[in-house]
Motif scaffolding. Structure first.
Motif, PDB file in Angstrom:
ATOM      1  N   ARG A  94      42.785  70.826  37.852  1.00 51.26           N
ATOM      2  CA  ARG A  94      42.172  71.463  36.686  1.00 51.26           C
ATOM      3  C   ARG A  94      42.949  72.706  36.269  1.00 51.26           C
ATOM      4  NH1 ARG A  94      37.339  68.951  36.038  1.00 51.26           N
ATOM      5  NH2 ARG A  94      36.432  67.956  37.880  1.00 51.26           N
ATOM      6  N   GLN A 118      39.493  69.593  30.470  1.00 50.44           N
ATOM      7  CA  GLN A 118      38.475  70.618  30.651  1.00 50.44           C
ATOM      8  C   GLN A 118      37.529  70.699  29.461  1.00 50.44           C
ATOM      9  OE1 GLN A 118      40.472  74.370  31.116  1.00 50.44           O
ATOM     10  NE2 GLN A 118      41.139  74.469  28.996  1.00 50.44           N
ATOM     11  N   SER A 133      31.061  84.460  30.606  1.00 49.82           N
ATOM     12  CA  SER A 133      32.232  83.750  31.135  1.00 49.82           C
ATOM     13  C   SER A 133      32.284  83.927  32.647  1.00 49.82           C
ATOM     14  CB  SER A 133      33.526  84.268  30.493  1.00 49.82           C
ATOM     15  OG  SER A 133      33.703  85.648  30.736  1.00 49.82           O
ATOM     16  N   ALA A 134      32.785  82.911  33.341  1.00 47.88           N
ATOM     17  CA  ALA A 134      32.795  82.948  34.805  1.00 47.88           C
ATOM     18  C   ALA A 134      33.683  84.075  35.331  1.00 47.88           C
ATOM     19  CB  ALA A 134      33.257  81.605  35.358  1.00 47.88           C
ATOM     20  N   ASP A 188      27.128  75.943  30.571  1.00 44.11           N
ATOM     21  CA  ASP A 188      26.943  75.807  29.117  1.00 44.11           C
ATOM     22  C   ASP A 188      26.861  77.155  28.400  1.00 44.11           C
ATOM     23  OD1 ASP A 188      26.833  73.110  29.641  1.00 44.11           O
ATOM     24  OD2 ASP A 188      24.653  72.982  29.540  1.00 44.11           O
ATOM     25  N   THR A 194      29.768  72.173  29.819  1.00 40.86           N
ATOM     26  CA  THR A 194      30.905  72.693  30.577  1.00 40.86           C
ATOM     27  C   THR A 194      30.430  73.732  31.587  1.00 40.86           C
ATOM     28  OG1 THR A 194      32.414  72.351  28.716  1.00 40.86           O
ATOM     29  CG2 THR A 194      33.128  73.874  30.432  1.00 40.86           C
ATOM     30  N   VAL A 195      30.877  73.565  32.817  1.00 41.89           N
ATOM     31  CA  VAL A 195      30.600  74.527  33.881  1.00 41.89           C
ATOM     32  C   VAL A 195      31.903  75.241  34.219  1.00 41.89           C
ATOM     33  CG1 VAL A 195      29.923  74.805  36.301  1.00 41.89           C
ATOM     34  CG2 VAL A 195      28.712  73.167  34.846  1.00 41.89           C
ATOM     35  N   SER A 196      31.836  76.547  34.379  1.00 41.83           N
ATOM     36  CA  SER A 196      33.006  77.316  34.807  1.00 41.83           C
ATOM     37  C   SER A 196      32.658  78.096  36.059  1.00 41.83           C
ATOM     38  CB  SER A 196      33.464  78.278  33.706  1.00 41.83           C
ATOM     39  OG  SER A 196      33.850  77.574  32.543  1.00 41.83           O
ATOM     40  N   SER A 213      39.705  81.525  37.360  1.00 47.74           N
ATOM     41  CA  SER A 213      38.578  80.677  36.981  1.00 47.74           C
ATOM     42  C   SER A 213      39.058  79.293  36.594  1.00 47.74           C
ATOM     43  CB  SER A 213      37.791  81.297  35.817  1.00 47.74           C
ATOM     44  OG  SER A 213      38.603  81.404  34.658  1.00 47.74           O
ATOM     45  N   SER A 215      37.335  75.496  34.723  1.00 43.64           N
ATOM     46  CA  SER A 215      36.210  74.910  34.008  1.00 43.64           C
ATOM     47  C   SER A 215      36.161  73.418  34.264  1.00 43.64           C
ATOM     48  CB  SER A 215      36.318  75.185  32.506  1.00 43.64           C
ATOM     49  OG  SER A 215      36.206  76.570  32.239  1.00 43.64           O
ATOM     50  N   HIS A 217      34.361  69.869  32.873  1.00 45.11           N
ATOM     51  CA  HIS A 217      33.649  69.232  31.770  1.00 45.11           C
ATOM     52  C   HIS A 217      32.864  68.032  32.296  1.00 45.11           C
ATOM     53  CE1 HIS A 217      32.776  68.137  27.674  1.00 45.11           C
ATOM     54  NE2 HIS A 217      33.352  66.966  27.804  1.00 45.11           N
TER      55      HIS A 217
END
Length: 273
Positions: A94, A118, A133-134, A188, A194-196, A213, A215, A217
């Motif tokens: 990723r 992603q 944001s992560a 989201d 989407t997960v980050s 980081s 992400s 999908h």
């Protein structure tokens, strides 16, 4: 301030594949008029950070070279972070991002592309809301709650989706989760479906914390937990190298079952109305 930020974003167009930029290319990338793009590039050339070529394109100038030498001479954290990003890409497939905090925003400074989709694309130099944001949350968690309240109170916290957290108390609750587990997660909050996940680092010898980081999908909880485990291992490795006390007491071989339980707990909380 907006002009300075745009000028900084123009400079992020330079990378290993793009060694020169043009007025039209910069205008198209950032939605500028040709005249605005031309003025900004000319101003940057006057400073020496870029220089104009005979074909009217621009390449990095002598000031950029001097700043680069100075940065690398004094910032070993970036070397460790970049090595960690490559390792994350190798192990997850990723795309991995390197970020820093600028006030209440998270600035993407480097992108290490991976082969897996992603679900979105953003350019280095772009600003994302730190509260959603992560990487931004991982960096915010390195501050105390008192410092965070001072930073966030009175500021407009941007919402990119209906899941973005703009309430200070909700953001502080996430900070407690991150400090407990070592990693951040958003679901989201920037992009739908989407997960980050992210981890942050602070070197005792350097002023600017940095974050990694990735992400995912349309990912399953198991996929997310696997990504967290890899980021945690890289986090412990980098943290040990730079003497980051945040990572010194953490277990680099945390079992995936406990990570999965934490991920599912956070997902359940996030799904609550």
């Amino acid at each position: 301030m907006k002009t300075v930020r745009t000028a900084a974003q123009l400079l992020t167009m330079f990378d290993g594949d793009t060694q020169t930029i043009t007025v039209s290319g910069a205008a198209n990338r950032f939605g500028l008029t040709a005249s605005a793009s031309s003025r900004l590039l000319a101003a940057l050339a006057t400073s020496g950070i870029i220089q104009r070529e005979p074909d009217r394109s621009y390449r990095p100038g002598p000031l950029a070279y001097r700043l680069g030498l100075l940065y690398h001479a004094h910032n070993r954290l970036s070397d460790r972070i970049n090595d960690g990003a490559r390792k994350v890409v190798d192990q997850t497939g990723r795309t991995c991002w390197v970020s820093v905090l600028t006030e209440t925003n998270n600035m993407l400074i480097s992108r290490f592309p991976g082969p897996r989709d992603q679900g979105f694309y953003v350019n280095p130099g772009n600003l994302l809301p730190a509260n959603a944001s992560a990487a931004g949350k991982a960096l915010l968690a390195r501050m105390s709650d008192t410092e965070l309240r001072r930073l966030l109170t009175g500021k407009k916290l941007d919402a990119w989706t209906e899941k973005s957290k703009t309430d200070i108390e909700a953001v502080l609750a996430d900070m407690a989760f991150i400090r407990e587990h070592g990693w951040s997660i958003i679901i989201d909050e920037l992009f739908v479906d989407t997960v980050s996940i992210g981890v942050a680092f602070a070197s005792p010898k350097e002023a600017t914390p940095m974050a990694l980081s990735v992400s995912l999908h349309s990912a399953s909880p198991d996929d997310i937990a696997s990504g967290v485990q890899i980021l945690t291992e890289v986090g412990c490795e980098i943290g040990s190298m730079i003497g980051d006390p945040f990572w010194s007491s953490r277990n680099s071989s945390a079992d995936q079952a406990s990570i999965l339980a934490a991920v599912e707990t956070y997902m359940a909380i996030s799904a609550a109305p």
